[in-house]
Design an enzyme around this catalytic site. Structure first.
Site, PDB file in Angstrom:
ATOM      1  N   GLU A  40      10.448-115.955  16.692  1.00  0.00           N
ATOM      2  CA  GLU A  40      10.983-115.283  15.506  1.00  0.00           C
ATOM      3  C   GLU A  40      12.433-114.952  15.853  1.00  0.00           C
ATOM      4  OE1 GLU A  40       8.838-111.789  14.068  1.00  0.00           O
ATOM      5  OE2 GLU A  40      10.715-110.991  13.276  1.00  0.00           O
ATOM      6  N   ARG A  44      19.996-110.806  13.589  1.00  0.00           N
ATOM      7  CA  ARG A  44      20.729-109.622  14.050  1.00  0.00           C
ATOM      8  C   ARG A  44      21.991-110.063  14.753  1.00  0.00           C
ATOM      9  NH1 ARG A  44      15.699-105.940  16.415  1.00  0.00           N
ATOM     10  NH2 ARG A  44      14.289-106.534  14.751  1.00  0.00           N
ATOM     11  N   LYS A 128       3.562-107.864   7.781  1.00  0.00           N
ATOM     12  CA  LYS A 128       3.844-107.323   9.105  1.00  0.00           C
ATOM     13  C   LYS A 128       3.554-105.821   9.082  1.00  0.00           C
ATOM     14  CE  LYS A 128       7.661-107.756  12.203  1.00  0.00           C
ATOM     15  NZ  LYS A 128       8.597-108.825  12.527  1.00  0.00           N
TER      16      LYS A 128
END
Ligand SMILES: O=C[C@H](O)COP(=O)(O)O
Ligand SMILES: CC(=O)C(=O)O
Length: 208
Positions: A40, A44, A128
């Site tokens: 994943e 960022r 999630k």
């Protein structure tokens, strides 16, 4: 194979913050060799899209997803780069609707029953739980299993080699996400052998 089944078969999804796109392929190779053919890659850093592109192109058997997708524009960039799924820490309904309209698997984050219900209304049955340990971890997932029997989760946040097995033992957990097998320092130093060893240790926690 559906993304959910694929993620379930891998069990633990490494969450990655990568600064240098040159490290993307050796990193994904190390994770795969350790037994975790997934990543994943979080948006960022500026390198995220390029890292996803390289992994998708060079290692088609690695399930590369995009994380920290906060806007529709980022979701578009991630899919164009080759991401197999869009993941986010919270739920942005615009991102979810865009993914559903474009048949892109989407796993948005929830932290409360109200957020789980909002995702159900959007048509999702797999989300999630973030930040998992902070919002109650295994106890929270057991509590959510009562009223939301059809909802499946990918807990992420605070998961480690010490507690991953207790999450994976839950019926409503598809897989766990975590960054512990990709410490920033090891990645910055290009210590892929150490990352592979951590991935192997993590993969051993998954019952296949
Ligand atoms: O922001 C946190 C990452 O998404 C994953 O959490 P973690 O570093 O606790 O594994
Ligand atoms: C934390 C998380 O789920 C994300 O950044 O996508």
């Amino acid at each position: 194979m559906e993304i959910r089944e694929k993620l379930a078969s891998i069990g633990i999804i490494p969450v990655i913050k990568i600064n240098d796109p040159e490290k993307a392929v050796p990193l994904a190779k190390a994770l795969k060799n350790g037994g975790l053919p997934a990543a994943e890659v979080t948006f960022r850093t500026a390198a995220a899209a390029e890292a996803i592109h390289r992994i998708a192109k060079e290692l088609p058997d690695v399930c590369v997803c995009a994380g920290t997708v906060l806007t529709v524009e980022t979701a578009r960039r991630a899919v164009k780069a080759g991401a197999s799924a869009i993941i986010s820490p919270g739920t942005n309904p615009d991102v979810v609707r865009w993914c559903l309209a474009n048949r892109v698997p989407v796993i948005p984050g929830c932290a409360t029953p109200t957020e789980v219900e909002a995702c159900m209304r959007l048509g999702l049955d797999f989300v999630k739980l973030f930040p998992a340990e902070v919002v109650g971890g295994v106890k929270m997932l057991k509590a959510l299993a009562g009223p939301y029997g059809q909802m499946a989760f990918m807990p992420t946040g605070g998961i480690s080699a010490a507690n991953a097995a207790s999450y994976l033992a839950l019926k409503n957990v598809v897989c766990c996400g975590g960054s512990w097998m990709v410490p920033e320092k090891l990645l910055d130093n290009g210590d892929f052998d150490a990352i592979e060893a951590l991935a192997r240790e993590a993969a051993a926690l998954v019952k296949r």
